[in-house]
Design a protein around this motif. Structure first.
Motif, short mmCIF file in Angstrom:
data_model
loop_
_atom_site.label_atom_id
_atom_site.label_comp_id
_atom_site.label_asym_id
_atom_site.label_seq_id
_atom_site.Cartn_x
_atom_site.Cartn_y
_atom_site.Cartn_z
N ASP A 54 4.01 -3.64 2.32
CA ASP A 54 5.24 -3.18 1.66
C ASP A 54 5.44 -4.06 0.43
OD1 ASP A 54 7.64 -1.94 1.13
OD2 ASP A 54 8.77 -3.03 2.67
N ASP B 43 8.72 -4.23 -1.22
CA ASP B 43 9.84 -4.26 -0.27
C ASP B 43 10.72 -3.01 -0.41
OD1 ASP B 43 11.38 -5.08 1.83
OD2 ASP B 43 12.60 -6.47 0.65
N ASP C 44 11.58 -1.01 1.92
CA ASP C 44 12.57 -0.84 3.00
C ASP C 44 13.66 -1.92 2.95
OD1 ASP C 44 11.27 -3.05 3.98
OD2 ASP C 44 10.55 -2.11 5.83
N ASP D 4 13.97 -5.10 3.65
CA ASP D 4 14.23 -6.10 4.70
C ASP D 4 13.80 -7.51 4.27
OD1 ASP D 4 11.49 -5.88 4.78
OD2 ASP D 4 11.35 -5.57 6.94
CA LIG Z 1 9.87 -4.80 3.67
#
Ligand SMILES: [Ca+2]
Ligand code: HEC
Ligand code: HEC
Ligand SMILES: [Ca+2]
Ligand SMILES: [Ca+2]
Length: 488
Positions: free
Chosen positions: A250, A253, A255, A257
């Motif tokens: 990812d 990033d 998403d 988190d």
């Molecule tokens: Ca992430």
């Protein structure tokens, strides 16, 4: 029970009940008629994670049930008798001491001229992890130092230091100056607070290369001290499909988190192309054959068909003139045996996974987000030549991806795509056996952490929130987390 019907064991049922109870939706007892006058302060019960019926089988059908000092030197459990010779031949080559050429032991000569150790086993003691030795010592310590200067080579690799090359070799055969010695000293850092338990003072290493045999190092030299890694379960890591690693990555990033994670991309000499990196502390090696050939050359001064040129630089004339033990010094059959052996070493089963305190620690591990990088489980793909390793559900606790762990852990040295602050998430399987196998509990890429708790407290960068969650845990929850990690 292992392959029988997946009936719920009493412990599992208990686990589920407790897990439900902790959600606060359990069939509550009827409220008391009147509130008692005095009630002791209620401790919030800690969450107990349910047991996955497979989770003790760390390496699926390859798992061995050993927890003794020899637990890391076992062949995978499902290796047939006919194929066991591949393991045994590689094991012999892994353990044997190489000698300088010329020697009557023709198939064992060619050590050096510059080298670090005389066998693979000297660093990978009992197939476990190495420990640094503080001070100035000529003992063959299992800490090696990679060297480079800024920039990248034609295939994205680090540029070797002009005089000392890409690795610092503290030993040499007679008549050739060694490159020098590695000096390690430790400095105590200000304590890190732990809720309810005072604080922990970490020790930061300082490295110096001394007694230099070939004059000064380049003023722009970058050093990466690294400790020998455990040898267990590596074939299973090789069998995780590229697609799995890419799905976990990812890099931007998306998403949100706070965890990125990206694969290293390294050069495969064998395939003549860029492939995903998997092995080494920075995922700087593509596969176990390259890793073995790289170790033979860099650690022992032994050439192979993959790396046919000696590790001497142009400035090291006595090294260049040293006798060789054949061209190459280690033939393809012996190189393949080392690669086979590295694939076929078993990973031991979990211990006590069903225990309530261990499952409390498992919940804490998940709550702190450790699993975002130390991915608990996955399924291997098809690894050509290794049917035993293919299609296994495994529990390695790694994503094999690079993460920025912050400045405190940084070596400041790029390694292909890995930057100076990035490291590959190390697998945590076998972690709890470290003391049994190697008699120490030194962790992280250069063995600076003296315990599992210290290793966690060194986490920064993308793992800052995880580290802070552990600092904020109650002593009981933190103890449970450590008990869980000890069961791996
Ligand atoms: Ca992430
Ligand atoms: C001088 C000590 C030393 C010797 C000798 C040595 N190793 Fe290593 N080994 C290391 C270190 C340090 C690392 C981590 C390297 C890195 O991050 O670049 C490592 C990493 C590995 C890995 C990768 C493990 C992982 O989890 O990614 C394998 C496989 C391996 N070595 C196999 C071998 C073999 C096979 C030999 C003998 C041919 C050998 N090693 C000799 C120190 C040593
Ligand atoms: C952002 C990704 C990430 C997160 C989140 C994370 N780790 Fe790590 N962990 C790493 C990396 C990368 C290393 C290797 C760092 C090094 O060697 O310098 C590491 C190293 C470790 C080690 C030492 C392993 C060894 O072989 O030396 C332990 C133990 C560990 N982590 C446990 C945890 C625990 C427990 C948590 C949760 C509290 C956690 N980690 C959260 C990425 C992560
Ligand atoms: Ca040689
Ligand atoms: Ca060198």
């Amino acid at each position: 029970m292992r392959s029988g019907t997946p009936a719920l064991s009493p412990l599992l049922v208990l686990g589920l009940t407790l897990a439900l109870a902790s959600c606060g939706e359990s069939p509550a007892k009827p409220p008391p008629e009147e509130t008692p006058v005095e009630q002791p302060p209620q401790e919030v019960p800690l969450e107990v994670a349910p047991l996955d019926p497979d989770e003790s089988l760390t390496g699926g059908a390859t798992t061995v049930f050993r927890a003794d000092p020899e637990a890391f030197v076992q062949p995978i459990a499902n290796l047939t008798v006919e194929r066991k010779s591949r393991f045994l031949l590689g094991e012999a080559n892994f353990e044997v001491d190489w000698v300088p050429a010329p020697s009557s032991q023709r198939d064992r000569d060619g050590l050096g001229p510059l080298f670090h150790a005389t066998s693979c086993l000297a660093c990978h003691v009992a197939n476990g992890r190495g420990a640094p030795v503080a001070g100035n010592t000529k003992a063959p310590a299992s800490l090696l130092v990679r060297l480079s200067v800024p920039g990248t080579g034609p295939h994205g690799e680090p540029v070797p230091e002009p005089t000392y090359g890409d690795q610092f070799q503290p030993r040499a055969i007679n008549g050739v100056p060694a490159e020098g010695q590695v000096q390690v000293t430790y400095e105590s850092l200000p304590g890190l607070a732990l809720q309810g338990e005072g604080s922990v003072a970490l020790q930061a290493p300082r490295y110096a290369l001394v007694e230099l045999g070939y004059g000064p190092l380049s003023p722009t030299v970058r050093m990466s001290p690294r400790i020998a890694q455990p040898m267990v379960g590596l074939g299973l890591l090789a069998a995780i499909p590229d697609a799995t690693l890419l799905a976990w990555a990812d890099p931007d990033d998306r998403d949100g988190d706070g965890i990125r994670g990206r694969p290293n991309r390294v050069w495969s000499v064998k395939e003549g192309r860029e492939v995903l990196g998997r092995f080494g502390w920075k995922a700087n090696q593509p596969d176990l054959e390259h890793q073995a050939a790289g170790a033979l050359l860099g650690d022992m001064g032994l050439t192979t068909s993959l790396f046919p040129r000696s590790a001497c630089t142009a400035a090291q004339t006595a090294c260049l003139q040293g006798a060789t033990g054949g061209e190459p010094e280690v033939d393809d059959a012996n190189l393949a045996s080392l690669s086979d052996y590295s694939h076929l070493i078993a990973v031991p089963a979990r211990r006590g996974a069903e225990r309530e305190d261990v499952r409390t620690g498992k919940a804490a591990f998940l709550r702190a987000g450790c699993d975002r990088c130390h991915r608990p489980t996955t399924v291997t793909g098809e690894l050509p030549g290794f049917p035993e390793l293919s299609h296994q559900r495994i529990w390695p606790y790694t994503d094999l991806l690079l993460h920025d762990l912050g400045e405190a852990l940084a070596d400041g040295r790029d390694d292909f795509l890995a930057t100076g602050t990035e490291w590959r998430t190390p697998p945590l399987w076998g972690l709890g056996l470290t003391a049994t196998i190697n008699g120490h509990t030194r962790l992280l890429h250069d063995g600076r952490a003296r315990s599992v708790l210290e290793a966690i407290l060194w986490h920064g960068g993308e793992a800052t929130a995880s580290r802070e969650a552990v600092q904020r845990m109650s002593p009981k929850e933190r103890a449970a987390l450590l008990t869980f990690l000890d069961s791996l």
